[in-house]
Design a protein around this motif. Structure first.
Motif, mmCIF file in Angstrom:
data_model
loop_
_atom_site.group_PDB
_atom_site.id
_atom_site.type_symbol
_atom_site.label_atom_id
_atom_site.label_comp_id
_atom_site.label_asym_id
_atom_site.label_seq_id
_atom_site.Cartn_x
_atom_site.Cartn_y
_atom_site.Cartn_z
ATOM 1 N N MET A 1 26.004 39.445 39.719
ATOM 2 C CA MET A 1 27.427 39.514 39.944
ATOM 3 C C MET A 1 28.133 39.428 38.586
ATOM 4 S SD MET A 1 29.822 37.016 42.304
ATOM 5 C CE MET A 1 28.551 36.966 43.525
ATOM 6 N N LYS A 2 28.995 40.409 38.317
ATOM 7 C CA LYS A 2 29.667 40.467 37.023
ATOM 8 C C LYS A 2 31.047 39.835 37.037
ATOM 9 C CE LYS A 2 27.318 44.675 35.614
ATOM 10 N NZ LYS A 2 27.474 46.087 35.262
ATOM 11 N N ALA A 3 31.691 39.800 38.219
ATOM 12 C CA ALA A 3 33.038 39.235 38.293
ATOM 13 C C ALA A 3 33.283 38.694 39.700
ATOM 14 C CB ALA A 3 34.081 40.298 37.956
ATOM 15 N N VAL A 4 34.111 37.649 39.756
ATOM 16 C CA VAL A 4 34.364 36.984 41.024
ATOM 17 C C VAL A 4 35.780 36.412 41.028
ATOM 18 C CG1 VAL A 4 33.465 34.758 40.241
ATOM 19 C CG2 VAL A 4 33.354 35.339 42.656
ATOM 20 N N ALA A 5 36.362 36.315 42.226
ATOM 21 C CA ALA A 5 37.632 35.612 42.405
ATOM 22 C C ALA A 5 37.332 34.389 43.262
ATOM 23 C CB ALA A 5 38.654 36.508 43.103
ATOM 24 N N ILE A 6 37.750 33.234 42.785
ATOM 25 C CA ILE A 6 37.493 31.978 43.477
ATOM 26 C C ILE A 6 38.822 31.344 43.856
ATOM 27 C CG2 ILE A 6 36.430 29.707 43.299
ATOM 28 C CD1 ILE A 6 34.165 31.247 42.446
ATOM 29 N N LYS A 7 38.946 30.971 45.128
ATOM 30 C CA LYS A 7 40.169 30.330 45.595
ATOM 31 C C LYS A 7 40.349 29.014 44.842
ATOM 32 C CE LYS A 7 40.839 30.580 50.019
ATOM 33 N NZ LYS A 7 40.754 30.264 51.465
ATOM 34 N N LYS A 8 41.555 28.785 44.323
ATOM 35 C CA LYS A 8 41.834 27.543 43.589
ATOM 36 C C LYS A 8 41.605 26.354 44.514
ATOM 37 C CE LYS A 8 44.644 27.892 39.588
ATOM 38 N NZ LYS A 8 45.865 27.514 38.937
ATOM 39 N N GLY A 9 41.064 25.304 43.935
ATOM 40 C CA GLY A 9 40.774 24.102 44.710
ATOM 41 C C GLY A 9 39.333 24.056 45.181
ATOM 42 N N GLY A 28 51.274 37.132 50.309
ATOM 43 C CA GLY A 28 51.418 36.858 51.736
ATOM 44 C C GLY A 28 51.427 35.389 52.092
ATOM 45 N N CYS A 29 50.640 34.578 51.375
ATOM 46 C CA CYS A 29 50.508 33.170 51.763
ATOM 47 C C CYS A 29 50.624 32.194 50.597
ATOM 48 C CB CYS A 29 49.176 32.953 52.481
ATOM 49 S SG CYS A 29 47.736 33.243 51.445
ATOM 50 N N GLY A 30 50.591 32.701 49.374
ATOM 51 C CA GLY A 30 50.731 31.833 48.210
ATOM 52 C C GLY A 30 49.438 31.233 47.693
ATOM 53 N N GLU A 31 48.305 31.501 48.367
ATOM 54 C CA GLU A 31 47.040 30.976 47.850
ATOM 55 C C GLU A 31 46.752 31.604 46.496
ATOM 56 O OE1 GLU A 31 44.069 29.548 51.206
ATOM 57 O OE2 GLU A 31 44.373 31.717 51.267
ATOM 58 N N GLU A 32 46.137 30.821 45.623
ATOM 59 C CA GLU A 32 45.839 31.296 44.277
ATOM 60 C C GLU A 32 44.339 31.482 44.102
ATOM 61 O OE1 GLU A 32 49.341 29.694 41.442
ATOM 62 O OE2 GLU A 32 47.771 28.236 41.913
ATOM 63 N N PHE A 33 43.996 32.541 43.360
ATOM 64 C CA PHE A 33 42.602 32.865 43.070
ATOM 65 C C PHE A 33 42.425 32.987 41.568
ATOM 66 C CE2 PHE A 33 43.153 34.095 47.390
ATOM 67 C CZ PHE A 33 41.918 33.913 47.992
ATOM 68 N N VAL A 34 41.358 32.381 41.062
ATOM 69 C CA VAL A 34 41.005 32.477 39.650
ATOM 70 C C VAL A 34 40.038 33.643 39.509
ATOM 71 C CG1 VAL A 34 39.886 31.333 37.709
ATOM 72 C CG2 VAL A 34 41.331 30.021 39.275
ATOM 73 N N ILE A 35 40.344 34.560 38.601
ATOM 74 C CA ILE A 35 39.464 35.687 38.329
ATOM 75 C C ILE A 35 38.537 35.296 37.193
ATOM 76 C CG2 ILE A 35 39.355 38.062 37.462
ATOM 77 C CD1 ILE A 35 42.015 38.546 38.929
ATOM 78 N N GLY A 36 37.239 35.417 37.441
ATOM 79 C CA GLY A 36 36.253 35.078 36.429
ATOM 80 C C GLY A 36 35.300 36.234 36.198
ATOM 81 N N GLN A 37 34.929 36.429 34.940
ATOM 82 C CA GLN A 37 33.958 37.465 34.590
ATOM 83 C C GLN A 37 32.763 36.814 33.905
ATOM 84 O OE1 GLN A 37 36.167 40.197 32.086
ATOM 85 N NE2 GLN A 37 36.927 41.336 33.852
ATOM 86 N N HIS A 38 31.602 37.425 34.105
ATOM 87 C CA HIS A 38 30.401 36.955 33.430
ATOM 88 C C HIS A 38 30.630 37.078 31.920
ATOM 89 C CE1 HIS A 38 26.247 36.726 32.098
ATOM 90 N NE2 HIS A 38 26.006 36.118 33.251
ATOM 91 N N PRO A 39 30.248 36.080 31.140
ATOM 92 C CA PRO A 39 30.532 36.092 29.699
ATOM 93 C C PRO A 39 30.039 37.334 28.955
ATOM 94 C CG PRO A 39 29.715 33.941 30.354
ATOM 95 C CD PRO A 39 29.595 34.837 31.558
ATOM 96 N N THR A 40 28.990 37.967 29.430
ATOM 97 C CA THR A 40 28.487 39.158 28.741
ATOM 98 C C THR A 40 29.267 40.414 29.109
ATOM 99 O OG1 THR A 40 26.818 39.521 30.457
ATOM 100 C CG2 THR A 40 26.147 38.242 28.516
ATOM 101 N N PHE A 41 30.193 40.317 30.079
ATOM 102 C CA PHE A 41 30.964 41.479 30.529
ATOM 103 C C PHE A 41 32.472 41.252 30.430
ATOM 104 C CE2 PHE A 41 26.949 41.683 32.875
ATOM 105 C CZ PHE A 41 26.514 42.934 32.507
ATOM 106 N N VAL A 42 32.924 40.329 29.606
ATOM 107 C CA VAL A 42 34.349 40.004 29.506
ATOM 108 C C VAL A 42 35.136 41.213 29.003
ATOM 109 C CG1 VAL A 42 36.043 38.584 28.279
ATOM 110 C CG2 VAL A 42 33.978 37.536 29.228
ATOM 111 N N ASP A 43 36.155 41.597 29.797
ATOM 112 C CA ASP A 43 36.974 42.761 29.477
ATOM 113 C C ASP A 43 38.368 42.540 30.067
ATOM 114 O OD1 ASP A 43 38.285 45.206 29.323
ATOM 115 O OD2 ASP A 43 36.549 46.373 29.983
ATOM 116 N N PRO A 44 39.364 42.212 29.236
ATOM 117 C CA PRO A 44 40.716 41.949 29.745
ATOM 118 C C PRO A 44 41.324 43.125 30.518
ATOM 119 C CG PRO A 44 40.526 41.190 27.485
ATOM 120 C CD PRO A 44 39.271 41.964 27.797
ATOM 121 N N ARG A 45 41.055 44.349 30.080
ATOM 122 C CA ARG A 45 41.585 45.518 30.787
ATOM 123 C C ARG A 45 40.981 45.602 32.190
ATOM 124 N NH1 ARG A 45 39.681 50.053 32.051
ATOM 125 N NH2 ARG A 45 37.847 49.886 30.735
#
Length: 76
Positions: A1-9, A28-45
């Motif tokens: 898995m190269k990237a994931v979104a994890i619900k805050k909390g 829609g509901c205000g829940e927040e998700f942190v976007i994470g990328q594997h360190p070897t595939f970090v790409d802001p774009r």
């Protein structure tokens, strides 16, 4: 898995090994998700594209009256 979104909390263990790239709030509901990328595939774009993709997925879940998963694999 190269990237994931994890619900805050959620446990930091679910995001272990991923570089935090930003946070997205569901309109829609205000829940927040942190976007994470594997360190070897970090790409802001790519993180911006993943955030737009995640926005669409979250909106579709609301249209179908589905709950958001705690962890969502992102395209990469």
């Amino acid at each position: 898995m190269k990237a994931v979104a994890i619900k805050k909390g959620q446990s930091q263990e679910k995001a272990a090994g991923f570089q935090e790239m930003g946070t997205l709030r569901c309109e829609g509901c205000g829940e927040e998700f942190v976007i994470g990328q594997h360190p070897t595939f970090v790409d802001p774009r790519l993180a911006d594209e993943q955030a737009r993709w995640l926005e669409r997925v979250l909106a579709e879940e609301h249209e179908r009256d589905q709950k958001h998963a705690d962890r969502i694999e992102l395209p990469g």
